[in-house]
Design a protein around this motif. Structure first.
Motif, PDB file in Angstrom:
ATOM      1  N   LYS A 150       0.840  -1.211   0.000  1.00  0.00           N
ATOM      2  CA  LYS A 150       0.000   0.000   0.000  1.00  0.00           C
ATOM      3  C   LYS A 150       0.870   1.254   0.000  1.00  0.00           C
ATOM      4  O   LYS A 150       0.549   2.241  -0.675  1.00  0.00           O
ATOM      5  N   LEU A 151       1.975   1.230   0.737  1.00  0.00           N
ATOM      6  CA  LEU A 151       2.887   2.369   0.757  1.00  0.00           C
ATOM      7  C   LEU A 151       3.506   2.585  -0.620  1.00  0.00           C
ATOM      8  O   LEU A 151       3.573   3.723  -1.107  1.00  0.00           O
ATOM      9  N   GLU A 152       3.924   1.528  -1.264  1.00  0.00           N
ATOM     10  CA  GLU A 152       4.483   1.641  -2.622  1.00  0.00           C
ATOM     11  C   GLU A 152       3.446   2.234  -3.580  1.00  0.00           C
ATOM     12  O   GLU A 152       3.771   3.080  -4.416  1.00  0.00           O
ATOM     13  N   GLU A 153       2.201   1.824  -3.427  1.00  0.00           N
ATOM     14  CA  GLU A 153       1.133   2.366  -4.280  1.00  0.00           C
ATOM     15  C   GLU A 153       0.949   3.871  -4.051  1.00  0.00           C
ATOM     16  O   GLU A 153       0.763   4.634  -4.993  1.00  0.00           O
ATOM     17  N   LEU A 154       1.008   4.308  -2.802  1.00  0.00           N
ATOM     18  CA  LEU A 154       0.907   5.744  -2.507  1.00  0.00           C
ATOM     19  C   LEU A 154       2.040   6.509  -3.190  1.00  0.00           C
ATOM     20  O   LEU A 154       1.815   7.590  -3.762  1.00  0.00           O
ATOM     21  N   ILE A 155       3.240   5.960  -3.134  1.00  0.00           N
ATOM     22  CA  ILE A 155       4.379   6.613  -3.765  1.00  0.00           C
ATOM     23  C   ILE A 155       4.186   6.638  -5.275  1.00  0.00           C
ATOM     24  O   ILE A 155       4.388   7.675  -5.926  1.00  0.00           O
ATOM     25  N   THR A 156       3.774   5.539  -5.854  1.00  0.00           N
ATOM     26  CA  THR A 156       3.576   5.443  -7.297  1.00  0.00           C
ATOM     27  C   THR A 156       2.509   6.405  -7.799  1.00  0.00           C
ATOM     28  O   THR A 156       2.650   7.018  -8.859  1.00  0.00           O
ATOM     29  N   ARG A 157       1.434   6.568  -7.000  1.00  0.00           N
ATOM     30  CA  ARG A 157       0.363   7.521  -7.360  1.00  0.00           C
ATOM     31  C   ARG A 157       0.758   8.956  -7.058  1.00  0.00           C
ATOM     32  O   ARG A 157      -0.030   9.869  -7.265  1.00  0.00           O
ATOM     33  N   ASP A 158       1.959   9.155  -6.515  1.00  0.00           N
ATOM     34  CA  ASP A 158       2.471  10.466  -6.140  1.00  0.00           C
ATOM     35  C   ASP A 158       1.580  11.117  -5.084  1.00  0.00           C
ATOM     36  O   ASP A 158       1.332  12.327  -5.102  1.00  0.00           O
ATOM     37  N   ALA A 159       1.076  10.287  -4.160  1.00  0.00           N
ATOM     38  CA  ALA A 159       0.216  10.784  -3.084  1.00  0.00           C
ATOM     39  C   ALA A 159       1.018  11.262  -1.871  1.00  0.00           C
ATOM     40  O   ALA A 159       0.440  11.690  -0.893  1.00  0.00           O
ATOM     41  N   LEU A 160       2.341  11.153  -1.949  1.00  0.00           N
ATOM     42  CA  LEU A 160       3.185  11.581  -0.823  1.00  0.00           C
ATOM     43  C   LEU A 160       3.897  12.873  -1.172  1.00  0.00           C
ATOM     44  O   LEU A 160       4.586  13.039  -2.068  1.00  0.00           O
TER      45      LEU A 160
END
Length: 160
Positions: A150-160
């Motif tokens: 889930k953390l990798e997905e947040l990074i990939t979606r540029d949500a961080l």
């Protein structure tokens, strides 16, 4: 340098420590923010079957936290104190309230691998080999793997 796309979990044979490592397609700053921003932290921590709410969050040196993860009416509460917060490292205590005597000392490092990649390393020191082995048998692998996905997905979606 070896790229770790899956989480490695190692139990030290000489001291009751668990070490984890995983590489992410994100910067150390993004990983740091994901571990210190309560809204972001709640969105990725633990297995996908759990919802997490933050009850207390003061991510600064000397601050404390408490969060509760729940599923179908069952709750799992965790708390601790941030002993040191800095951009490359977090040192904190961690306690599952279901086992209040089981306090761990966790250290997290955010290593810059270059080219927008980072390695997250964690070390959890517990009070006994029995406690350490209990953590390993508790479903920790599932929670770590699903949470980091889930953390990798947040990074990939540029949500961080």
């Amino acid at each position: 340098m070896t790229v770790r796309t899956e989480t490695t979990i190692e139990a030290d044979p000489t001291v009751p420590i668990i070490r984890l490592a995983r590489d992410f397609a994100g910067t150390p700053e993004q990983l740091f923010r994901a571990h210190t921003d309560p809204r972001l932290f709640a969105s990725w921590i633990g297995p996908g079957s759990l919802e997490t709410r933050i009850d207390q969050w003061d991510a600064r040196t000397g601050g404390c936290f408490r969060y509760v993860s729940s599923r179908e009416g069952e709750e799992f509460a965790f708390r601790g104190c941030f002993h040191e917060i800095r951009p490359d490292r977090i040192v904190q205590t961690f306690t599952y309230e279901g086992d209040p005597d089981g306090v761990a000392l966790n250290t997290l490092w955010f290593d810059d691998l270059g080219h927008g990649r980072s390695r997250l390393r964690t070390q959890s020191l517990v009070d006994s080999f029995e406690s350490r082995d209990g953590w390993l048998r508790s479903g920790m692998r599932t929670g770590v793997d699903e949470g980091y996905a889930k953390l990798e997905e947040l990074i990939t979606r540029d949500a961080l």
